[in-house]
Write an enzyme that holds these catalytic residues in place. Structure first.
Site, mmCIF file in Angstrom:
data_model
loop_
_atom_site.group_PDB
_atom_site.id
_atom_site.type_symbol
_atom_site.label_atom_id
_atom_site.label_comp_id
_atom_site.label_asym_id
_atom_site.label_seq_id
_atom_site.Cartn_x
_atom_site.Cartn_y
_atom_site.Cartn_z
ATOM 1 N N HIS A 109 1.376 7.996 3.672
ATOM 2 C CA HIS A 109 0.851 7.319 4.398
ATOM 3 C C HIS A 109 -0.087 8.220 5.821
ATOM 4 C CE1 HIS A 109 -3.064 5.322 6.144
ATOM 5 N NE2 HIS A 109 -3.728 4.201 4.969
ATOM 6 N N GLU B 151 -7.512 10.871 0.806
ATOM 7 C CA GLU B 151 -7.364 9.846 2.465
ATOM 8 C C GLU B 151 -8.103 10.620 3.138
ATOM 9 O OE1 GLU B 151 -6.783 5.725 1.914
ATOM 10 O OE2 GLU B 151 -5.317 6.598 3.485
#
Ligand code: PGA
Length: 229
Positions: free
Chosen positions: A93, A151
């Site tokens: 992430h 993302e």
């Protein structure tokens, strides 16, 4: 009907009591999650037991995994330790890349650990260079079931989502770079904008941070996601 993946990422949120309250709120809705939704929830590790004892076993993911196998690595949780507990792992992430120094090399080691034990790595990427590096270091990523969570950095937790069209264009590039990989979009996805993403050709679903923290809101998001499939 298109299957849509909806992955909730609680990040570093929720006390024990808050996690229990979420499960109580969501449990009555679990059996009503539409058939075309592949629902995944990723709480913090220490809440997994609550989910496992509440009927969520098949929907569980975690937010990180060790880049090492089992052994003398204090504090780490190896992929093989997650077998029978979680089916998915969010790997790399942008918050871990930014705050915890995760490099592409570390990310790829984690991916290999997941693939070795049959856990699905959901690798977060923000640009095509990260995708190319993943392809170079883990050439069988797609054939062994790995997925991408795209993302864009400006959209994560900011309330400023990327437009569905731009997200789809980025996903198109990734699909070209890594043949037919499944790609989710993440970054300020909400019940109000989710259907814009789920109807895009190159997006297989969404990753949801903030909007997964409230059970009612998350369930509404799931219903919206399913309605365009
Ligand atoms: P957000 O987080 O939905 O709160 O923007 C997305 C993510 O980081 O997965």
């Amino acid at each position: 009907m298109k299957n849509i993946i909806v992955l909730g990422n609680w990040k570093s949120n929720k006390t024990r009591a808050e996690a229990k309250a979420w499960i109580e709120g969501f449990s009555p809705k679990l059996s009503m999650v539409p058939q075309n939704i592949i629902f995944i929830i990723c709480p913090a590790f220490h809440h997994l037991d609550l989910f496992l004892s509440s009927g969520f076993t098949q929907y569980l993911g975690v937010q990180d995994v060790s880049s090492y196998t089992i052994g003398a690595y204090t504090g780490e949780i190896a992929a093989s330790m997650l077998k029978g507990v979680a089916r998915y792992v969010i790997v790399g992430h942008s918050e871990r890349r930014k705050y915890l120094g995760e490099t592409d090399e570390i990310v790829c080691e984690k991916v290999k650990q997941c693939l070795a034990v049959g856990i699905v790595p959901v690798v977060c990427v923000s640009d095509v260079l990260e995708v190319q590096k993943l392809k170079e270091l883990v050439p069988d990523f797609v054939t062994r079931g790995g997925m991408l969570l795209y993302e864009p950095l400006f959209a994560v937790g900011s309330g400023q989502a990327q437009s569905p069209e731009d997200a789809n264009n980025a996903a198109h590039k990734f699909v070209n770079a890594m043949n037919s990989v499944k790609i989710l979009y993440g970054g300020s996805v909400s019940p109000d904008n989710v259907d814009g993403y789920t109807k895009q050709e190159f997006l297989a679903g969404v990753g949801v941070g903030g909007a997964s923290l409230d059970p009612e809101k998350f369930y509404n998001l799931i219903l919206k996601a399913s309605s365009v499939a």
